[in-house]
Scaffold this active site. Structure first.
Site, PDB file in Angstrom:
ATOM      1  N   PRO A  32       0.808  -1.238   0.000  1.00  0.00           N
ATOM      2  CG  PRO A  32      -0.941  -1.585   1.514  1.00  0.00           C
ATOM      3  CD  PRO A  32       0.412  -2.132   1.114  1.00  0.00           C
ATOM      4  CG  ASP A  33       4.061   2.378   2.714  1.00  0.00           C
ATOM      5  OD1 ASP A  33       3.343   3.295   3.127  1.00  0.00           O
ATOM      6  OD2 ASP A  33       4.671   1.604   3.460  1.00  0.00           O
TER       7      ASP A  33
END
Lengths: 407, 420
Positions: free
Chosen positions: B174-175
């Site tokens: 998700p980063d």
């Protein structure tokens, strides 16, 4: 200067010739206000057949994948294998800022619709190609698939349990990430085009995007510590403790990355379970100091989490500034109070499929909010609007194109 | 050759990955990215102990993640709890186009550097805040790292083998995903600004971005009211489709067969064995029905061969197949990544040269450049405060003595300013 501009990309026109590799790219642009015209083959693209379907009834307007990834776009049909179809596409491309395509490398050139040809008539045009491996190199003609890009791009090797086969993520994330990179890069190229008058060909390789996305497990780490990352369950190799832990009624994910957070967690474990050993200063400091005793630390943490329900430990941990989150099912996401308070999900009314609840804005712009301006188009729904209304093709010609299978 | 974003200036108040990645990409495309840091709140990525020399202790300039995610940037150090430092930061914002921040929600406001404070200084400013939960809502102050978002968003529980509870990445997906979305969101706002002259504020919730990336899967629940099945490596519309064991230790090849024509070609590659002529495998629907047995049969063939051989034989027949590569395969043995020069060597002030993962933006007309690897906190103070803000050495010294400007810890790292 236009000072109204309610949509961020209002006034930008995009032609999309994309299968499942690139439709999310078009959606990102369309939901930010670009006029995205989806060009499908006569009868409709194969992506309309991707299951599952609304109410499980197979229908070219019922694929959940198609309905989600084509919001806010208009739809036309064209047989690009025929001269008349190519001519219409060329005329359309003269009115466009951007063409997004996912054909095998060389295919557009073969149709006489490659970058050189389109940019000769429209020098500012940006052509963005999303392919498995890029426009150049010995593998450029390899057949792509999401799982194949996930494999070559390095994400599968490191995902899953140590004793299991490598596993890919749900939702075709290799395609998703490549589509987002393509959308961003397209706008970077348009930024330059607006300033210089010169467009360019943007060459997105899904293998490269996946490799980039897996960076934490990438070359820098390996060349530094000599350890090839492989699958190791749910914990992140660099953070101790990290991973999924059992609760009374489900599972949470917990991660500690700072010495301060470890101290807070150790204190809480001690308070809750009476564990004295966990307070030993030898466990303090960065994750590297706990790395050799990772399994013991996991036992300590599990003793804590097992005493709570998911909901209780989630909020209590966060009250203590510890990064704990629930392992949510789709149903749990759908009823998440935080998302609900932010009115995250949207409902899109589709003339055939009905009201479709779906995830909403991936980002919130204060002046030009994300919005779904229309549901996914039907097959050739905007043929008349676009070809007659905007390109000035006579209705009679359009009818003959339709009966001739060009539309 | 000019770069696409030449002339654009970005100021970052960032740490970890989701924020710095956006600046890294913008810098790669020619923007000038200036990263503000402070010693009181060191970037967690700087808390790096070299695994081969732990006796050195924490080495803030040596993290391979920090140096790569911050390549091509300028580094300035300010103690933002000091009013004079806030003034200097505002001075920089007045001269920039974009601010990226990923401090905890509300911190920028408390420092007097929220959008409401910065907009009067620069009405054309595009400012992006990226955080786990976004800037409002009951959980806005909650702490998360990338893998937390995988769990929270459903990605974790929706992924993985059917026999498991979930799959969580080793790379904080998700980063990266939210950084790419953030980059797009900023470029949208710049497109709008260039047309209208108006800046704006963007709040990105990594939770929401990740759920959006799962859209079609989430709609199984939201529209059809059914929890999606964990698919493992299978597919709802293609068979065989999976990850097959090959000869060698932990060697695998992914294969995806989506049409009957491809299935016919696969049979040819396998020398048309008797089992493959079974009507249970004759059509796509039948193969989906009998996928488990089909997978076993195919694995009997693949496990006698290296993954490279499996990939090449299938690809020669026009079938999607790819080696499950590890990082060594990618750097040393992948002819495609090598031919495209995907991995780059970049300058590092302490290490000399380091290998960096490429930036996959494919701008063939305005190729990107990675610039110098991420350097020390405050490395480019002289450039940022002297050249850019026009402060004299005396004024800079005064701010250092006040504690507003911070100086690099490691004098060796304090090489005089040069273009990054």
């Amino acid at each position: 200067m236009d000072t109204t501009g309610a949509a961020a990309l209002g006034g930008r026109r995009v032609l999309e010739l994309a299968d499942e590799k690139g439709v999310y790219c078009g959606k990102l642009l369309a939901d930010m206000g670009a006029d995205v015209i989806k060009v499908e083959r006569p009868g409709g693209d194969a992506t309309r057949q991707i299951p599952p379907f609304v109410r499980d009834e197979p229908d070219p307007d019922g694929s959940l994948f198609f309905l989600y990834t084509n919001t806010s776009k208009r739809g036309v049909t064209l047989d690009l294998g025929r001269a008349e179809g190519q001519d219409l596409f060329r005329r359309l491309a003269r009115t466009a800022d951007l063409v997004v395509e996912t054909f095998a490398p060389g295919r557009l050139d073969g149709l006489g619709l490659g970058y050189a040809s389109l940019s000769a008539a429209n020098p500012g045009l940006v052509l963005t190609s999303i392919t498995g491996f890029g426009q150049t190199g010995p593998h450029r003609d390899f057949r792509p698939a999401d799982i194949v890009a996930s494999a070559l791009g390095g994400s599968m090797y490191v995902t899953g349990e140590a004793e299991d086969p490598p596993v890919r993520l749900a939702g075709s994330q290799a395609y998703v990430a490549a589509s987002v990179a393509a959308a961003a890069s397209s706008l970077i190229a348009l930024y330059h085009s607006s300033a210089s008058g010169r467009g360019q060909h943007v060459d997105i390789s899904i293998e490269e995007v996946t490799t980039s996305v897996t960076h934490i497990c990438g070359v820098g780490k390996w060349l530094d510590d000599g350890i090839i990352p492989r699958r190791s369950g749910t914990g992140l190799f660099a953070s101790v403790p990290s991973g999924t832990y059992p609760c009374r009624d489900g599972t949470v994910y917990l991660m500690v990355n700072r010495p301060l957070h470890w101290k807070a967690l150790a204190q809480w474990i001690h308070e809750e379970t009476g564990n004295q050993e966990v307070l030993d200063p030898i466990f303090e400091g960065p994750s590297s100091s706990r790395q050799p005793v990772r399994e013991l630390i996991d036992v300590f943490v599990g003793d804590l989490t097992r005493r709570f329900t998911v909901d209780a430990i989630y909020h209590e941990a966060q009250r203590r500034h510890l990064a704990v989150t629930p392992l949510n099912t789709a149903a749990a996401v759908a009823r998440d109070p935080h998302l609900a308070a932010r009115s995250y999900c949207v409902e899109v009314e589709h003339p055939k499929a009905g009201r479709l609840k779906q995830p909403g804005a991936p980002y919130r712009h204060s002046e030009t909010p994300w919005s779904v301006s229309r549901p996914a188009p039907g097959v050739g729904q905007h043929n008349e609007d676009v070809f007659c209304g905007e390109l000035g093709v006579p209705e009679a010609t359009l009818h003959s194109f339709r009966s001739g299978g060009i539309l | 050759m000019t770069q696409a974003l030449a002339g654009l200036r970005v100021v970052e108040f960032t740490a970890a990955m989701a924020g710095p990645w956006i600046g890294r990409f913008l810098a790669y495309c020619g923007a000038e990215a200036i990263r503000i840091e402070s010693k009181q709140h060191p970037d967690v990525v700087r808390l790096y102990v070299p695994p081969r020399a732990p006796e050195l202790g924490t080495q803030p300039q040596l993290s391979p993640w920090f140096t790569d995610w911050n390549a091509g940037k300028r580094f300035a150090a300010l103690d933002l709890t000091h009013p004079r430092a806030v003034e200097l930061a505002k001075g920089l914002v007045a001269k920039c186009d974009v601010v990226i921040e990923n401090y905890s929600t509300g911190v920028m406001d408390k420092l007097g550097l929220g959008y409401a404070d910065l907009k009067p200084v620069n009405p054309r400013l595009v400012m992006l805040s990226t955080s786990g939960y976004g800037d409002r809502g009951p959980c806005r102050d909650y702490v998360t790292w990338g893998p937390n978002i995988e769990a929270l968003s459903g990605l974790g529980a929706l992924s993985g083998l059917p026999s498991r509870e979930c799959a969580i990445t080793q790379y904080a997906y998700p980063d990266a995903l939210s950084a790419l979305h953030g980059l797009f969101a900023v470029m949208c706002a710049l497109d709008h600004r260039n047309r209208t002259g108006a800046g704006q504020y963007i709040s990105l919730s990594q939770f929401e971005t990740t759920v959006a990336a799962l859209g079609p899967v989430m709609m199984e629940l939201l529209v059809n009211g059914r929890e999606p099945q964990r698919p493992g490596n299978g597919s709802l519309h293609a068979a065989p489709h999976g990850c097959y064991r090959c000869a060698g230790e932990d060697r695998w090849c992914a294969i995806a067969v989506s049409s009957d024509a491809e299935w016919e070609r696969l049979r040819e590659v396998l020398d048309d064995p008797a089992w493959a002529r079974d009507p249970r495998f004759a059509t796509r629907a039948a193969r989906l029905e009998n996928a488990a047995e089909l997978d076993r049969r195919i694995e009997e063939w693949t496990r006698e061969r290296t993954p490279g051989e499996v990939m090449l034989r299938l690809q020669s027949a026009g079938i999607a197949a790819g080696v499950v590569q590890n990082v060594e395969d990618q750097l040393r043995h992948d002819p495609q990544l090598r031919a495209r020069r995907f991995f780059e060597e970049i300058d590092h002030l302490k290490k000399g040269r380091v290998v960096a993962t490429g930036v996959p933006l494919g701008l063939t007309g305005t190729p990107g450049r990675s610039g110098r690897a991420g350097a020390a906190l405050g490395q480019d103070n002289d450039y940022v405060f002297g050249t850019l803000l026009g402060m004299t050495p005396g004024e800079i010294q005064e701010c250092i003595e006040l504690g507003a400007i911070e100086t690099p810890d490691d004098p060796q790292g304090a090489v005089p300013s040069r273009p990054p």
